[in-house]
Scaffold this motif. Structure first.
Motif, PDB file in Angstrom:
ATOM      1  N   TYR A 167      -8.218  -9.557   6.624  1.00 11.01           N
ATOM      2  CA  TYR A 167      -7.898 -10.883   6.110  1.00 11.01           C
ATOM      3  C   TYR A 167      -8.297 -11.011   4.647  1.00 11.01           C
ATOM      4  O   TYR A 167      -9.392 -10.625   4.252  1.00 11.01           O
ATOM      5  N   ILE A 168      -7.367 -11.543   3.887  1.00  5.82           N
ATOM      6  CA  ILE A 168      -7.576 -11.750   2.457  1.00  5.82           C
ATOM      7  C   ILE A 168      -6.942 -13.072   2.061  1.00  5.82           C
ATOM      8  O   ILE A 168      -6.189 -13.672   2.831  1.00  5.82           O
ATOM      9  N   ARG A 169      -7.239 -13.493   0.852  1.00  7.23           N
ATOM     10  CA  ARG A 169      -6.596 -14.690   0.318  1.00  7.23           C
ATOM     11  C   ARG A 169      -5.475 -14.325  -0.638  1.00  7.23           C
ATOM     12  O   ARG A 169      -4.472 -15.011  -0.722  1.00  7.23           O
ATOM     13  N   HIS A 170      -5.653 -13.246  -1.383  1.00  5.66           N
ATOM     14  CA  HIS A 170      -4.664 -12.844  -2.392  1.00  5.66           C
ATOM     15  C   HIS A 170      -4.438 -11.335  -2.289  1.00  5.66           C
ATOM     16  O   HIS A 170      -5.392 -10.561  -2.292  1.00  5.66           O
ATOM     17  N   ASP A 171      -3.179 -10.936  -2.211  1.00  4.96           N
ATOM     18  CA  ASP A 171      -2.853  -9.510  -2.096  1.00  4.96           C
ATOM     19  C   ASP A 171      -3.425  -8.700  -3.252  1.00  4.96           C
ATOM     20  O   ASP A 171      -3.830  -7.551  -3.076  1.00  4.96           O
ATOM     21  N   VAL A 172      -3.470  -9.289  -4.431  1.00  2.00           N
ATOM     22  CA  VAL A 172      -3.976  -8.567  -5.598  1.00  2.00           C
ATOM     23  C   VAL A 172      -5.439  -8.165  -5.400  1.00  2.00           C
ATOM     24  O   VAL A 172      -5.887  -7.156  -5.952  1.00  2.00           O
ATOM     25  N   ASP A 173      -6.185  -8.915  -4.584  1.00  5.14           N
ATOM     26  CA  ASP A 173      -7.579  -8.556  -4.318  1.00  5.14           C
ATOM     27  C   ASP A 173      -7.678  -7.167  -3.711  1.00  5.14           C
ATOM     28  O   ASP A 173      -8.587  -6.406  -4.032  1.00  5.14           O
ATOM     29  N   MET A 174      -6.765  -6.830  -2.816  1.00  2.00           N
ATOM     30  CA  MET A 174      -6.804  -5.523  -2.159  1.00  2.00           C
ATOM     31  C   MET A 174      -6.530  -4.397  -3.152  1.00  2.00           C
ATOM     32  O   MET A 174      -7.063  -3.301  -3.013  1.00  2.00           O
ATOM     33  N   ALA A 175      -5.728  -4.654  -4.150  1.00  5.92           N
ATOM     34  CA  ALA A 175      -5.407  -3.619  -5.135  1.00  5.92           C
ATOM     35  C   ALA A 175      -6.662  -3.143  -5.860  1.00  5.92           C
ATOM     36  O   ALA A 175      -6.771  -1.968  -6.217  1.00  5.92           O
ATOM     37  N   PHE A 176      -7.613  -4.020  -6.039  1.00  3.64           N
ATOM     38  CA  PHE A 176      -8.834  -3.651  -6.753  1.00  3.64           C
ATOM     39  C   PHE A 176      -9.860  -2.982  -5.852  1.00  3.64           C
ATOM     40  O   PHE A 176     -10.738  -2.284  -6.332  1.00  3.64           O
ATOM     41  N   TYR A 177      -9.770  -3.192  -4.546  1.00  6.34           N
ATOM     42  CA  TYR A 177     -10.778  -2.678  -3.632  1.00  6.34           C
ATOM     43  C   TYR A 177     -10.357  -1.405  -2.898  1.00  6.34           C
ATOM     44  O   TYR A 177     -11.190  -0.743  -2.306  1.00  6.34           O
ATOM     45  N   LEU A 178      -9.090  -1.076  -2.915  1.00  3.62           N
ATOM     46  CA  LEU A 178      -8.616   0.109  -2.192  1.00  3.62           C
ATOM     47  C   LEU A 178      -8.484   1.313  -3.129  1.00  3.62           C
ATOM     48  O   LEU A 178      -7.889   1.208  -4.192  1.00  3.62           O
ATOM     49  N   SER A 179      -8.992   2.421  -2.680  1.00  2.00           N
ATOM     50  CA  SER A 179      -8.749   3.669  -3.411  1.00  2.00           C
ATOM     51  C   SER A 179      -7.359   4.165  -3.022  1.00  2.00           C
ATOM     52  O   SER A 179      -6.815   3.743  -1.993  1.00  2.00           O
ATOM     53  N   PRO A 180      -6.779   5.059  -3.797  1.00  7.29           N
ATOM     54  CA  PRO A 180      -5.472   5.613  -3.410  1.00  7.29           C
ATOM     55  C   PRO A 180      -5.508   6.264  -2.024  1.00  7.29           C
ATOM     56  O   PRO A 180      -4.551   6.153  -1.259  1.00  7.29           O
ATOM     57  N   ASN A 181      -6.624   6.927  -1.676  1.00  5.70           N
ATOM     58  CA  ASN A 181      -6.737   7.548  -0.353  1.00  5.70           C
ATOM     59  C   ASN A 181      -6.756   6.494   0.753  1.00  5.70           C
ATOM     60  O   ASN A 181      -6.131   6.682   1.799  1.00  5.70           O
ATOM     61  N   GLU A 182      -7.493   5.397   0.540  1.00  3.04           N
ATOM     62  CA  GLU A 182      -7.537   4.326   1.544  1.00  3.04           C
ATOM     63  C   GLU A 182      -6.162   3.705   1.737  1.00  3.04           C
ATOM     64  O   GLU A 182      -5.747   3.435   2.852  1.00  3.04           O
ATOM     65  N   ARG A 183      -5.468   3.489   0.641  1.00  4.11           N
ATOM     66  CA  ARG A 183      -4.117   2.912   0.720  1.00  4.11           C
ATOM     67  C   ARG A 183      -3.195   3.852   1.498  1.00  4.11           C
ATOM     68  O   ARG A 183      -2.420   3.404   2.338  1.00  4.11           O
ATOM     69  N   GLN A 184      -3.273   5.147   1.232  1.00  5.66           N
ATOM     70  CA  GLN A 184      -2.440   6.119   1.944  1.00  5.66           C
ATOM     71  C   GLN A 184      -2.767   6.129   3.430  1.00  5.66           C
ATOM     72  O   GLN A 184      -1.869   6.175   4.267  1.00  5.66           O
ATOM     73  N   GLU A 185      -4.053   6.079   3.767  1.00  7.30           N
ATOM     74  CA  GLU A 185      -4.459   6.027   5.175  1.00  7.30           C
ATOM     75  C   GLU A 185      -3.911   4.777   5.856  1.00  7.30           C
ATOM     76  O   GLU A 185      -3.448   4.839   6.996  1.00  7.30           O
ATOM     77  N   MET A 186      -3.967   3.649   5.152  1.00  9.39           N
ATOM     78  CA  MET A 186      -3.439   2.408   5.715  1.00  9.39           C
ATOM     79  C   MET A 186      -1.936   2.527   5.956  1.00  9.39           C
ATOM     80  O   MET A 186      -1.438   2.100   7.003  1.00  9.39           O
ATOM     81  N   LEU A 187      -1.217   3.093   4.998  1.00  6.72           N
ATOM     82  CA  LEU A 187       0.235   3.263   5.155  1.00  6.72           C
ATOM     83  C   LEU A 187       0.558   4.150   6.350  1.00  6.72           C
ATOM     84  O   LEU A 187       1.488   3.854   7.111  1.00  6.72           O
ATOM     85  N   GLU A 188      -0.202   5.220   6.528  1.00  8.25           N
ATOM     86  CA  GLU A 188       0.024   6.111   7.664  1.00  8.25           C
ATOM     87  C   GLU A 188      -0.252   5.393   8.982  1.00  8.25           C
ATOM     88  O   GLU A 188       0.523   5.527   9.937  1.00  8.25           O
ATOM     89  N   LYS A 189      -1.327   4.622   9.044  1.00  6.40           N
ATOM     90  CA  LYS A 189      -1.642   3.855  10.256  1.00  6.40           C
ATOM     91  C   LYS A 189      -0.549   2.831  10.554  1.00  6.40           C
ATOM     92  O   LYS A 189      -0.172   2.643  11.704  1.00  6.40           O
ATOM     93  N   VAL A 190      -0.056   2.177   9.515  1.00  6.04           N
ATOM     94  CA  VAL A 190       1.002   1.184   9.695  1.00  6.04           C
ATOM     95  C   VAL A 190       2.265   1.851  10.217  1.00  6.04           C
ATOM     96  O   VAL A 190       2.886   1.374  11.178  1.00  6.04           O
TER      97      VAL A 190
END
Length: 101
Positions: free
Chosen positions: A59-82
């Motif tokens: 849960y977040i308030r603004h999508d841009v917040d996630m851009a600052f907190y996710l590393s490229p590896n975390e983002r890739q892992e999330m995409l694979e899980k999705v």
């Protein structure tokens, strides 16, 4: 009297900004995996619900917040899980529909 879910500190407009970050990712994956079905709202909503129930909430308030907190590896892992959750959800919903036909 305030109910347990009511708070005098938050206004409805502030609550409206809260959402699960995975929702957007799931809908993007669905649009990529099922472009011909994307206008079938009930079908897509069923699949989205099943997929989201197999992903952890973020849960977040603004999508841009996630851009600052996710590393490229975390983002890739999330995409694979999705993508895995959406693929499994499509199969589950299709199998369920066949059972009722």
């Amino acid at each position: 009297m305030l109910l347990s879910h009511e708070s005098p500190l938050l206004l409805p407009t502030e609550l409206d900004s809260i959402h699960n970050y995975y929702e957007g990712m799931v809908f993007e994956a669905l649009q990529q995996q099922l472009p011909e079905q994307f206008g079938n709202n009930e079908y897509i909503a069923d699949i989205a619900c099943v997929a989201l129930n197999h992903l952890p909430p973020r849960y977040i308030r603004h999508d841009v917040d996630m851009a600052f907190y996710l590393s490229p590896n975390e983002r890739q892992e999330m995409l694979e899980k999705v993508n895995q959750a959406v693929t499994k959800a499509i199969q589950f919903v299709n199998d369920s529909q066949q059972e009722y036909e």
